[in-house]
Design a protein around this motif. Structure first.
Motif, PDB file in Angstrom:
ATOM      1  N   GLY A   1       0.915  -1.333   0.115  1.00 31.86           N
ATOM      2  CA  GLY A   1       0.016   0.147  -0.046  1.00 31.86           C
ATOM      3  C   GLY A   1       0.754   1.279   0.107  1.00 31.86           C
ATOM      4  N   GLY A   2       0.138   2.252  -0.319  1.00 32.16           N
ATOM      5  CA  GLY A   2       1.056   3.659  -0.477  1.00 32.16           C
ATOM      6  C   GLY A   2       0.028   4.697  -0.620  1.00 32.16           C
ATOM      7  N   LEU A   3       0.862   5.725  -1.000  1.00 28.25           N
ATOM      8  CA  LEU A   3       0.113   7.168  -1.590  1.00 28.25           C
ATOM      9  C   LEU A   3       0.428   7.207  -2.987  1.00 28.25           C
ATOM     10  CD1 LEU A   3      -1.258   9.909  -1.234  1.00 28.25           C
ATOM     11  CD2 LEU A   3       0.957  10.739  -0.621  1.00 28.25           C
ATOM     12  N   VAL A   4      -0.417   7.532  -3.703  1.00 28.32           N
ATOM     13  CA  VAL A   4      -0.322   7.603  -5.496  1.00 28.32           C
ATOM     14  C   VAL A   4      -1.140   8.554  -5.977  1.00 28.32           C
ATOM     15  CG1 VAL A   4      -1.830   5.488  -5.901  1.00 28.32           C
ATOM     16  CG2 VAL A   4       0.064   6.058  -7.320  1.00 28.32           C
TER      17      VAL A   4
ATOM     18  N   ALA B   1      -3.969   9.973  -8.754  1.00 26.92           N
ATOM     19  CA  ALA B   1      -4.861   9.376  -9.481  1.00 26.92           C
ATOM     20  C   ALA B   1      -4.242   9.293 -10.876  1.00 26.92           C
ATOM     21  CB  ALA B   1      -6.085  10.533  -9.854  1.00 26.92           C
ATOM     22  N   GLY B   2      -4.598   7.935 -11.407  1.00 31.39           N
ATOM     23  CA  GLY B   2      -4.154   7.227 -12.506  1.00 31.39           C
ATOM     24  C   GLY B   2      -2.926   6.501 -12.489  1.00 31.39           C
ATOM     25  N   GLY B   3      -2.275   6.581 -11.435  1.00 31.62           N
ATOM     26  CA  GLY B   3      -1.289   5.970 -11.178  1.00 31.62           C
ATOM     27  C   GLY B   3      -1.530   4.268 -10.743  1.00 31.62           C
ATOM     28  N   SER B   4      -0.619   3.592 -10.253  1.00 28.96           N
ATOM     29  CA  SER B   4      -0.546   2.024 -10.120  1.00 28.96           C
ATOM     30  C   SER B   4      -0.018   1.890  -8.724  1.00 28.96           C
ATOM     31  CB  SER B   4      -0.014   1.216 -11.264  1.00 28.96           C
ATOM     32  OG  SER B   4      -0.748   1.434 -12.463  1.00 28.96           O
ATOM     33  N   LEU B   5      -0.603   0.825  -8.365  1.00 28.28           N
ATOM     34  CA  LEU B   5      -0.105   0.075  -6.957  1.00 28.28           C
ATOM     35  C   LEU B   5      -0.205  -1.499  -7.269  1.00 28.28           C
ATOM     36  CD1 LEU B   5      -0.868   2.422  -3.736  1.00 28.28           C
ATOM     37  CD2 LEU B   5       1.275   1.876  -4.702  1.00 28.28           C
ATOM     38  N   ARG B   6       0.892  -2.233  -6.474  1.00 27.64           N
ATOM     39  CA  ARG B   6       0.524  -3.933  -6.717  1.00 27.64           C
ATOM     40  C   ARG B   6       0.581  -4.217  -4.927  1.00 27.64           C
ATOM     41  NH1 ARG B   6       4.584  -8.482  -8.197  1.00 27.64           N
ATOM     42  NH2 ARG B   6       3.065  -9.811  -9.077  1.00 27.64           N
ATOM     43  N   LEU B   7      -0.433  -4.775  -4.588  1.00 27.85           N
ATOM     44  CA  LEU B   7      -0.557  -5.233  -3.136  1.00 27.85           C
ATOM     45  C   LEU B   7      -0.275  -6.725  -3.270  1.00 27.85           C
ATOM     46  CD1 LEU B   7      -3.854  -3.716  -2.012  1.00 27.85           C
ATOM     47  CD2 LEU B   7      -1.724  -2.636  -1.942  1.00 27.85           C
ATOM     48  N   SER B   8       0.412  -7.146  -2.129  1.00 26.83           N
ATOM     49  CA  SER B   8       0.607  -8.579  -2.138  1.00 26.83           C
ATOM     50  C   SER B   8       0.050  -9.084  -0.805  1.00 26.83           C
ATOM     51  CB  SER B   8       2.123  -8.916  -2.216  1.00 26.83           C
ATOM     52  OG  SER B   8       2.868  -8.362  -1.242  1.00 26.83           O
ATOM     53  N   CYS B   9      -0.181 -10.457  -0.834  1.00 30.52           N
ATOM     54  CA  CYS B   9      -0.709 -11.142   0.529  1.00 30.52           C
ATOM     55  C   CYS B   9       0.007 -12.533   0.663  1.00 30.52           C
ATOM     56  CB  CYS B   9      -2.276 -10.807   0.465  1.00 30.52           C
ATOM     57  SG  CYS B   9      -2.966 -12.020   1.901  1.00 30.52           S
ATOM     58  N   ALA B  10       0.722 -12.450   1.848  1.00 32.51           N
ATOM     59  CA  ALA B  10       1.262 -13.892   1.951  1.00 32.51           C
ATOM     60  C   ALA B  10       0.662 -14.665   3.166  1.00 32.51           C
ATOM     61  CB  ALA B  10       2.665 -13.822   2.197  1.00 32.51           C
ATOM     62  N   ALA B  11       0.047 -15.712   2.747  1.00 33.18           N
ATOM     63  CA  ALA B  11      -0.563 -16.699   3.871  1.00 33.18           C
ATOM     64  C   ALA B  11       0.615 -17.745   4.505  1.00 33.18           C
ATOM     65  CB  ALA B  11      -1.384 -17.486   3.215  1.00 33.18           C
ATOM     66  N   SER B  12       0.426 -17.776   5.615  1.00 34.31           N
ATOM     67  CA  SER B  12       1.423 -18.729   6.406  1.00 34.31           C
ATOM     68  C   SER B  12       0.654 -19.486   7.621  1.00 34.31           C
ATOM     69  CB  SER B  12       2.581 -17.874   7.005  1.00 34.31           C
ATOM     70  OG  SER B  12       2.330 -16.826   7.700  1.00 34.31           O
ATOM     71  N   GLY B  13       1.169 -20.362   7.927  1.00 34.96           N
ATOM     72  CA  GLY B  13       0.556 -21.087   9.416  1.00 34.96           C
ATOM     73  C   GLY B  13       0.164 -22.434   8.811  1.00 34.96           C
ATOM     74  N   SER B  14      -0.981 -22.603   9.553  1.00 38.66           N
ATOM     75  CA  SER B  14      -1.626 -24.307   9.476  1.00 38.66           C
ATOM     76  C   SER B  14      -2.603 -23.955   8.121  1.00 38.66           C
ATOM     77  CB  SER B  14      -2.448 -24.619  10.786  1.00 38.66           C
ATOM     78  OG  SER B  14      -1.385 -24.408  11.658  1.00 38.66           O
ATOM     79  N   ILE B  15      -2.048 -23.924   7.076  1.00 32.87           N
ATOM     80  CA  ILE B  15      -2.712 -23.806   5.951  1.00 32.87           C
ATOM     81  C   ILE B  15      -2.997 -25.364   5.200  1.00 32.87           C
ATOM     82  CG2 ILE B  15      -3.119 -23.043   3.690  1.00 32.87           C
ATOM     83  CD1 ILE B  15      -1.301 -20.838   4.537  1.00 32.87           C
ATOM     84  N   PHE B  16      -4.131 -25.713   5.506  1.00 25.68           N
ATOM     85  CA  PHE B  16      -4.343 -27.404   4.964  1.00 25.68           C
ATOM     86  C   PHE B  16      -5.220 -27.080   3.623  1.00 25.68           C
ATOM     87  CE2 PHE B  16      -2.126 -29.060   8.245  1.00 25.68           C
ATOM     88  CZ  PHE B  16      -2.551 -28.561   9.272  1.00 25.68           C
ATOM     89  N   VAL B  17      -6.147 -26.286   3.682  1.00 24.59           N
ATOM     90  CA  VAL B  17      -7.228 -26.226   2.629  1.00 24.59           C
ATOM     91  C   VAL B  17      -7.484 -24.705   2.055  1.00 24.59           C
ATOM     92  CG1 VAL B  17      -9.483 -26.680   1.758  1.00 24.59           C
ATOM     93  CG2 VAL B  17      -8.294 -28.308   2.907  1.00 24.59           C
ATOM     94  N   ILE B  18      -7.382 -24.375   0.991  1.00 20.38           N
ATOM     95  CA  ILE B  18      -7.698 -22.845   0.572  1.00 20.38           C
ATOM     96  C   ILE B  18      -8.592 -22.990  -0.496  1.00 20.38           C
ATOM     97  CG2 ILE B  18      -7.067 -20.965  -0.459  1.00 20.38           C
ATOM     98  CD1 ILE B  18      -4.095 -21.255   0.661  1.00 20.38           C
ATOM     99  N   ASP B  19      -9.758 -22.484  -0.496  1.00 18.85           N
ATOM    100  CA  ASP B  19     -10.627 -22.614  -1.558  1.00 18.85           C
ATOM    101  C   ASP B  19     -10.559 -21.174  -2.311  1.00 18.85           C
ATOM    102  OD1 ASP B  19     -13.903 -21.357  -2.338  1.00 18.85           O
ATOM    103  OD2 ASP B  19     -13.207 -23.315  -3.164  1.00 18.85           O
ATOM    104  N   THR B  20     -10.567 -20.130  -1.529  1.00 19.37           N
ATOM    105  CA  THR B  20     -10.668 -18.836  -2.158  1.00 19.37           C
ATOM    106  C   THR B  20      -9.441 -17.771  -1.633  1.00 19.37           C
ATOM    107  OG1 THR B  20     -12.552 -19.081  -2.893  1.00 19.37           O
ATOM    108  CG2 THR B  20     -11.715 -16.891  -2.944  1.00 19.37           C
ATOM    109  N   LEU B  21      -8.789 -17.103  -2.333  1.00 17.82           N
ATOM    110  CA  LEU B  21      -8.398 -15.847  -1.602  1.00 17.82           C
ATOM    111  C   LEU B  21      -8.846 -14.485  -2.013  1.00 17.82           C
ATOM    112  CD1 LEU B  21      -4.473 -16.768  -1.145  1.00 17.82           C
ATOM    113  CD2 LEU B  21      -6.138 -16.140   0.735  1.00 17.82           C
ATOM    114  N   GLY B  22      -9.234 -13.549  -1.362  1.00 13.65           N
ATOM    115  CA  GLY B  22      -9.829 -12.606  -1.770  1.00 13.65           C
ATOM    116  C   GLY B  22      -9.297 -11.082  -1.295  1.00 13.65           C
ATOM    117  N   TRP B  23      -9.777 -10.087  -1.928  1.00  9.86           N
ATOM    118  CA  TRP B  23      -9.461  -8.889  -1.375  1.00  9.86           C
ATOM    119  C   TRP B  23     -10.594  -7.956  -1.162  1.00  9.86           C
ATOM    120  CZ3 TRP B  23      -4.723  -7.028  -0.105  1.00  9.86           C
ATOM    121  CH2 TRP B  23      -3.399  -7.707  -0.635  1.00  9.86           C
TER     122      TRP B  23
END
Length: 119
Positions: free
Chosen positions: A9-12, A14-36
């Protein structure tokens, strides 16, 4: 327990771009969906985009279609949100969320990352 950590995240302008990332960790056994999701000032939290973990199907809110792209890396348990042509209305705290089973509610949430778009 599952942890979701967002970044990018950050300050941008209008008209600009940003790329968000999300890293999952821990007891991950099943994932159906990741969302924002996002919550703007004085607004309720709203869905932005999601990707199904198995098939890679993507879903978008109408307000971001054509501007945002969600992608994933199953091996890294990571999901990204590429945001282009940003508008002041996109200003919000963006949250990553994980759903373990289809049809259920999202089970885990990240702490959020602030995106501010100046006009």
């Amino acid at each position: 327990q599952v942890q979701l950590v967002e970044s990018g995240g950050g300050l941008v302008q209008a008209g600009g771009s940003l790329r968000l990332s999300c890293a999952a960790s821990g007891s991950i056994f099943v994932i159906d969906t990741l969302g924002w999701f996002r919550q703007g000032p004085g607004k309720e939290r709203e869905f932005v985009a999601a990707v199904s973990w198995g098939g890679g199907n993507t879903y978008y809110a109408d307000s971001v279609k054509g501007r945002f792209t969600i992608s994933r890396d199953n091996a890294k348990n990571t999901v990204w949100l590429q945001m282009n042509s940003l508008e002041p209305e996109d200003t919000a705290v963006y949250y990553c969320a994980l759903r373990r089973r289809v049809g259920s509610s999202y089970d885990y949430w990240g702490q959020g990352t602030q995106v501010t778009v100046s006009s």
